[in-house]
Structures are given as structure tokens and as C-alpha cells.
Write an enzyme that holds these catalytic residues in place. Structure first.
Site, PDB file in Angstrom:
ATOM      1  N   GLN A  11       0.818  -1.203   0.000  1.00 36.78           N
ATOM      2  CA  GLN A  11       0.000   0.000   0.000  1.00 36.78           C
ATOM      3  C   GLN A  11       0.859   1.262   0.000  1.00 36.78           C
ATOM      4  O   GLN A  11       1.849   1.349   0.718  1.00 36.78           O
ATOM      5  CB  GLN A  11      -0.907  -0.014   1.240  1.00 36.78           C
ATOM      6  CG  GLN A  11      -1.982   1.050   1.226  1.00 36.78           C
ATOM      7  CD  GLN A  11      -3.172   0.660   2.093  1.00 36.78           C
ATOM      8  OE1 GLN A  11      -3.563  -0.495   2.152  1.00 36.78           O
ATOM      9  NE2 GLN A  11      -3.761   1.635   2.769  1.00 36.78           N
ATOM     10  N   SER A  90       4.290  -6.160   3.063  1.00 35.26           N
ATOM     11  CA  SER A  90       2.918  -6.155   3.593  1.00 35.26           C
ATOM     12  C   SER A  90       1.960  -6.751   2.571  1.00 35.26           C
ATOM     13  O   SER A  90       2.038  -7.938   2.260  1.00 35.26           O
ATOM     14  CB  SER A  90       2.533  -4.730   4.001  1.00 35.26           C
ATOM     15  OG  SER A  90       1.292  -4.720   4.693  1.00 35.26           O
ATOM     16  N   LEU A  91       1.051  -5.967   1.998  1.00 37.35           N
ATOM     17  CA  LEU A  91       0.139  -6.468   0.975  1.00 37.35           C
ATOM     18  C   LEU A  91       0.884  -7.188  -0.137  1.00 37.35           C
ATOM     19  O   LEU A  91       0.416  -8.209  -0.664  1.00 37.35           O
ATOM     20  CB  LEU A  91      -0.674  -5.306   0.395  1.00 37.35           C
ATOM     21  CG  LEU A  91      -1.453  -5.593  -0.882  1.00 37.35           C
ATOM     22  CD1 LEU A  91      -2.554  -6.606  -0.632  1.00 37.35           C
ATOM     23  CD2 LEU A  91      -2.006  -4.303  -1.480  1.00 37.35           C
ATOM     24  N   ARG A 115      -9.133  -9.007   2.934  1.00 34.10           N
ATOM     25  CA  ARG A 115      -8.184  -8.288   3.787  1.00 34.10           C
ATOM     26  C   ARG A 115      -8.413  -6.783   3.703  1.00 34.10           C
ATOM     27  O   ARG A 115      -8.413  -6.076   4.715  1.00 34.10           O
ATOM     28  CB  ARG A 115      -6.761  -8.637   3.362  1.00 34.10           C
ATOM     29  CG  ARG A 115      -5.633  -8.073   4.236  1.00 34.10           C
ATOM     30  CD  ARG A 115      -4.306  -8.564   3.668  1.00 34.10           C
ATOM     31  NE  ARG A 115      -3.165  -8.223   4.500  1.00 34.10           N
ATOM     32  CZ  ARG A 115      -2.385  -7.153   4.339  1.00 34.10           C
ATOM     33  NH1 ARG A 115      -2.682  -6.274   3.383  1.00 34.10           N
ATOM     34  NH2 ARG A 115      -1.344  -6.946   5.120  1.00 34.10           N
ATOM     35  N   HIS A 200      -0.548  -3.526  11.100  1.00 31.19           N
ATOM     36  CA  HIS A 200       0.577  -4.294  11.649  1.00 31.19           C
ATOM     37  C   HIS A 200       0.776  -4.014  13.140  1.00 31.19           C
ATOM     38  O   HIS A 200       1.902  -3.865  13.618  1.00 31.19           O
ATOM     39  CB  HIS A 200       1.856  -4.033  10.847  1.00 31.19           C
ATOM     40  CG  HIS A 200       1.772  -4.573   9.447  1.00 31.19           C
ATOM     41  ND1 HIS A 200       1.825  -5.916   9.160  1.00 31.19           N
ATOM     42  CD2 HIS A 200       1.572  -3.953   8.256  1.00 31.19           C
ATOM     43  CE1 HIS A 200       1.698  -6.098   7.864  1.00 31.19           C
ATOM     44  NE2 HIS A 200       1.530  -4.923   7.291  1.00 31.19           N
ATOM     45  N   GLN A 249       0.422 -12.277  10.022  1.00 30.93           N
ATOM     46  CA  GLN A 249       1.082 -11.188   9.294  1.00 30.93           C
ATOM     47  C   GLN A 249       0.445  -9.837   9.556  1.00 30.93           C
ATOM     48  O   GLN A 249       1.117  -8.817   9.672  1.00 30.93           O
ATOM     49  CB  GLN A 249       1.085 -11.494   7.788  1.00 30.93           C
ATOM     50  CG  GLN A 249       1.979 -10.586   6.965  1.00 30.93           C
ATOM     51  CD  GLN A 249       1.225  -9.878   5.847  1.00 30.93           C
ATOM     52  OE1 GLN A 249       0.065  -9.513   6.010  1.00 30.93           O
ATOM     53  NE2 GLN A 249       1.892  -9.688   4.724  1.00 30.93           N
TER      54      GLN A 249
END
Length: 312
Positions: A11, A90-91, A115, A200, A249
Site C-alpha cells: 500500500q 505487507s500487501l 483483507r 501491523h 502477518q
């Protein structure tokens, strides 16, 4: 065939028009956009090819759209490159898993669409916030986080270890604001991030638990190449290990510096970023400085058909 480690951005890498040239040139790529729109229930092409910045930053749309961009770029690139390893920020880790054949494309799109919805809806009261802290060493950032956490009595942690000198903090808004002020006092900078929650961090627990329920129903295949995990910072080489890491995660820090250092330590020297904006490729050298000589590192960015055609 060029052999390289593939990096997939997360992102913040979105740009208007992303992926359009690939989709216009390939019916297979266009079909993936349509599939992602059907799964997400959102007009992704309209948003990212014609929309404004506000619409493009909505994580509900961003997560499936950016995943489609990375995966369609990879489809066009695959004839030129053999992946020695994959990693995603991340993503972007979901794109890495699809390219490594841990997840099939449809399952990947279903997971990132869910998500995105869960993360967008995770903080209806606006409790959470994130900020990028720059120009300070990790030890100083950790001290600031500990002090702000103690003084505010709120959740706060280092959520992204991006490069030495660039970290992202995540937690409850008052704690993030206090830490940002403390960073300024010691000649650092804290830049608020336009996000819908404290990603996160433990504040994502409810969303993470809901996503995990769906993940337990998914088939996680053995990777065709090592996937370096955001959670462990090391290579995962079997489906069960990947599943266990992905279950946590969303609430775990992104250990990107360690990932890059682990890849370099395992002999990887050539890195290709697959996605828009060239975010991760610029970070490689800073992450591995002191681990391998700078002249040994090669990076490239593939964000368009022209980039693929120009790739040596």
C-alpha cells in the site's frame, strides 16, 4: 533468462493508470482485472484508471487492484525472468505467494479483497494511526516508542522496519502523536500516513482473526522458490510454514531490512521490483549496506510494458 529475486510493493505504491497498458495489450490481464472486480464488488479499473487520489487510497479497492497490477506485470515478465526468490512488502506478500505458486490467482484475489475490507472496517472509531519516522537510528526510534507508550498508556510499536533511518510506528492516535513530537525534539521527522487504522499492530487483532478463519480453508502449496516472510524475515519453503506466518502477518511488524539482508546473505544480488512507483528497489542498497558491497547489487523496476521490453 535473467534470474533474480522478485520484490512486490504494498500500500502506498498506487498511481493513476497503473496496469492499464498491460491490460490493453493482453486479454488475460484484462480478464484478471474483471475477475478482481467481480470478487471485490468494486469498479477497480474506473477507480485506478480514471479516479482521484482519495478513491485510489481506499484500502478496500487498493488491495485487490495493486495485486492485479503486480500479477499481470509478472505474467508479461515471466518469459524473461526466473524467480530465485520472492518477497513482498505487507500487501505485496500476497503477490509474492501467487508468483511462487503457493496460492492460485483466484484465491489470492479473494484473500486480498477480504483483507482490504477487514482493514478498512477495523477501526470505526478512529482510534488508530501510523506515522513514518525518518532521520533517526532504530535505537532512538525504539526509545521514543517506549517513552510515548509509557506516558500515554496506549498501544504503540514499530510496525515497519523499512530501511535504516526509515521506520513506521503504529498504534493508538494519542501515542502516535506523542511519539511524533518526541521525534521532532531529537531532530527527526514524523510524517502521518493516510491509513484507516493502525496496521501491523495488535489493534488489527479482530480483523486478523476473521481473515485467519478464511485462511484455514485455503490450500497452501509448496513454493516454487523461497518466499521471504514479513513475519520471520527468513525464507519459507513449505506451504504449512507460509500459512502459519500469514495467519499473524496482519498484526506483526514488517521486517523488511532483515529480509533484504537475509536475501543478500544467501547470495542474492539481482533484484527486480514488480509493481508501480519504484518504492522497494530504492531501498535495497540502504538495507544491505555493510552486508555486501554496493557494486555487487543490481536493481530494476518493472511497472509497465516498456520496462519489460527494456529489461536486459
Amino acid at each position: 533468462m535473467r534470474a533474480a529475486s522478485l520484490l512486490f510493493p504494498g500500500q502506498g505504491a498506487q498511481v493513476r493508470g497503473m496496469g492499464r497498458d498491460v491490460a490493453d495489450a493482453s486479454s488475460e490481464a484484462m480478464d484478471m482485472w474483471k475477475k478482481a472486480e467481480a470478487i471485490s464488488g468494486l469498479p477497480l479499473r474506473e477507480i485506478y484508471w480514471e479516479g482521484d487520489d482519495a478513491a485510489m487510497s481506499d484500502t478496500r479497492a487498493l488491495q485487490p487492484a495493486l495485486t492485479v497490477v503486480s500479477l499481470t506485470l509478472w505474467q508479461a515478465l515471466a518469459r524473461k525472468v526466473t524467480p530465485l526468490a520472492c518477497a513482498g512488502h505487507s500487501l505485496g506478500e500476497y503477490s509474492a505467494l501467487a508468483v511462487a505458486r503457493v496460492l492460485d490467482v483466484e484465491t489470492c484475489l479473494k484473500l486480498v479483497s477480504l483483507r482490504g475490507r477487514l482493514m478498512a472496517d477495523s477501526d470505526p472509531d478512529g482510534r488508530g494511526a501510523m506515522a513514518a519516522v525518518v532521520k533517526l537510528p532504530l535505537e532512538k526510534v525504539q526509545d521514543i516508542v517506549a517513552k510515548a507508550k509509557a506516558e500515554s498508556g496506549q498501544v504503540l510499536l514499530v510496525a515497519n522496519y523499512n530501511t535504516p533511518g526509515q521506520y513506521v510506528i503504529s498504534g493508538e492516535k494519542e501515542a502516535v502523536e506523542l511519539a511524533s513530537s518526541l521525534a521532532k525534539e531529537v531532530k527527526g521527522r514524523a510524517l502521518p500516513l493516510a491509513v484507516s487504522g493502525a496496521f501491523h499492530s495488535p489493534l488489527m487483532r479482530r480483523a486478523a482473526d476473521e481473515l485467519a478463519r478464511h485462511m484455514t480453508k485455503v490450500v497452501w502449496n509448496r513454493p516454487c522458490c523461497p518466499v521471504y516472510s514479513n513475519v520471520t524475515a527468513g525464507p519459507l519453503e513449505d506451504g504449512e510454514s507460509v500459512r502459519e506466518a500469514m495467519l499473524v502477518q496482519m498484526t506483526s511488524p514488517v521486517r523488511w531490512i532483515e529480509i533484504m539482508q537475509a536475501e543478500a546473505g544467501n547470495g542474492l544480488r539481482d533484484f527486480i521490483e514488480v509493481g508501480p512507483k519504484a518504492v522497494l528497489s530504492k531501498m535495497v542498497g540502504r538495507c544491505v549496506e555493510g552486508v555486501v558491497p554496493a557494486e555487487e547489487i543490481s536493481t530494476a523496476v518493472v511497472s509497465s510494458l516498456a520496462d519489460i521490453e527494456a529489461l536486459a
